[in-house]
Design a protein around this motif. Structure first.
Motif, short mmCIF file in Angstrom:
data_model
loop_
_atom_site.label_atom_id
_atom_site.label_comp_id
_atom_site.label_asym_id
_atom_site.label_seq_id
_atom_site.Cartn_x
_atom_site.Cartn_y
_atom_site.Cartn_z
N ARG A 117 0.83 -1.21 0.00
CA ARG A 117 0.00 0.00 0.00
C ARG A 117 0.87 1.26 0.00
NH1 ARG A 117 -5.46 0.62 1.59
NH2 ARG A 117 -6.06 2.80 1.35
N ILE A 118 1.95 1.25 0.78
CA ILE A 118 2.75 2.47 0.91
C ILE A 118 3.72 2.67 -0.25
CG2 ILE A 118 2.48 2.61 3.40
CD1 ILE A 118 5.19 1.28 3.74
N VAL A 119 3.65 1.79 -1.23
CA VAL A 119 4.37 2.05 -2.48
C VAL A 119 3.76 3.26 -3.17
CG1 VAL A 119 4.90 1.17 -4.79
CG2 VAL A 119 5.13 -0.32 -2.79
N HIS A 120 2.41 3.39 -3.10
CA HIS A 120 1.70 4.45 -3.81
C HIS A 120 0.88 5.37 -2.91
CE1 HIS A 120 2.78 2.43 -7.51
NE2 HIS A 120 2.19 1.31 -7.11
N ASP A 121 0.48 4.92 -1.73
CA ASP A 121 -0.45 5.66 -0.88
C ASP A 121 0.33 6.62 0.03
OD1 ASP A 121 -2.16 6.41 1.34
OD2 ASP A 121 -3.51 4.79 0.74
N VAL A 148 6.85 5.78 0.08
CA VAL A 148 7.37 5.75 1.45
C VAL A 148 8.88 5.98 1.47
CG1 VAL A 148 7.82 3.26 1.62
CG2 VAL A 148 7.16 4.56 3.67
N GLU A 149 9.57 5.61 0.42
CA GLU A 149 11.00 5.90 0.35
C GLU A 149 11.23 7.41 0.41
OE1 GLU A 149 14.94 5.27 -2.53
OE2 GLU A 149 12.98 4.58 -3.20
N ASP A 150 10.47 8.16 -0.38
CA ASP A 150 10.60 9.61 -0.39
C ASP A 150 10.21 10.21 0.95
OD1 ASP A 150 11.38 9.50 -3.05
OD2 ASP A 150 9.34 9.82 -3.81
N ARG A 151 9.13 9.70 1.55
CA ARG A 151 8.66 10.25 2.83
C ARG A 151 9.65 9.96 3.94
NH1 ARG A 151 6.27 14.16 1.00
NH2 ARG A 151 4.43 13.71 -0.29
N ALA A 152 10.25 8.78 3.92
CA ALA A 152 11.23 8.44 4.95
C ALA A 152 12.45 9.36 4.85
CB ALA A 152 11.65 6.99 4.81
#
Length: 250
Positions: A117-121, A148-152
């Motif tokens: 899910r956090i790949v796109h959400d 999630v990579e960008d958000r992390a």
């Protein structure tokens, strides 16, 4: 070449172990240990943590949706605050058991439907990052190119890119859903060839035959895959034979 090999461990369902944790811990450098939300009981988890500590294997929190009936593989809508709190709860509980076993939680990896899910959400990706940051500055295993990579990274966490030795990839770099043909790669020779290509070239062959770029610091082999121990051993032999050094990233 230096690469981490990780596996999902500590998973029990109805008091039956999903994987051979003891055998897998002789192969991997990092163990994604279930936190009880998708699988595992405190006692089974504690035993896996003690075995990982004895082997010098790095321990990570394998956090999940609260979904034991679906083994954490059912997509769910969540209030982001609730999701962040549940992740913090899981990491904290696992870390308490880990410290009692003589080790500690060194990173976090989302499981199953949450991972996908956090790949796109973006909303759930932010919630995952918030939950991890509430505990501390832990690396987060992610699919390359995911939201999630960008958000992390934006939140000051270290995203660690991961590839899957035994899962099929679509041409866009996402995993083939388990319900579709080509989702699992079960031939040890094919898996071994894939991981050497990953470590050496940073590429994989997708299910449509195209070559895709997959830059990864860690390679996952699923503990619940058919002949998981055989696959894991073939991966280790292939990597060492290619001159790679297998060690944890955290």
């Amino acid at each position: 070449m230096r690469i981490d090999v990780n596996a999902d461990l500590g998973e029990t369902v109805d008091d039956v172990a999903v994987s051979d944790d003891e055998a897998m811990l002789t192969v991997v450098s990092s163990a994604n240990v279930a936190c009880g939300f998708h699988a595992g009981t405190p006692s089974h988890i504690a035993r896996t943590l003690a075995a990982a500590a004895a082997r010098g294997v790095t321990v990570g929190a394998h956090v999940s949706y609260d979904d034991k009936p679906g083994f954490g593989r059912i997509p769910m809508d969540y209030d982001p605050g609730v999701l962040a709190d549940e992740l913090l709860y899981q990491i904290g509980a696992l870390d308490a058991l880990a410290r009692a076993a003589g080790t500690r939680v060194a990173y976090v990896k989302p499981h199953g439907a949450l991972y996908n899910r956090i790949v796109h959400d973006d909303v759930q990706a932010r919630a995952v990052v918030d939950g991890v940051r509430a505990f501390g500055d832990l690396p987060l295993l992610v699919l390359p190119g995911s939201v999630v990579e960008d958000r992390a990274r934006a939140a000051g966490l270290r995203p660690v890119r991961e590839a899957f030795a035994d899962r099929g990839y679509a041409s866009d770099g996402t995993l083939v859903p388990r319900t579709e043909p080509g989702a699992l790669v079960t031939d040890p020779a094919a898996v071994a060839e894939r991981v050497v290509r990953l470590a050496d070239r940073g590429t994989l062959i997708a299910v449509d035959g195209s070559e895709i770029r997959v830059d990864a610091e860690s390679i996952c082999v699923h503990g619940d895959s058919p002949d998981a121990v055989v696959l894991a051993r073939s991966i280790r032999r292939a990597l060492l034979g290619a001159g790679a050094r297998i060690e944890g990233f955290a």
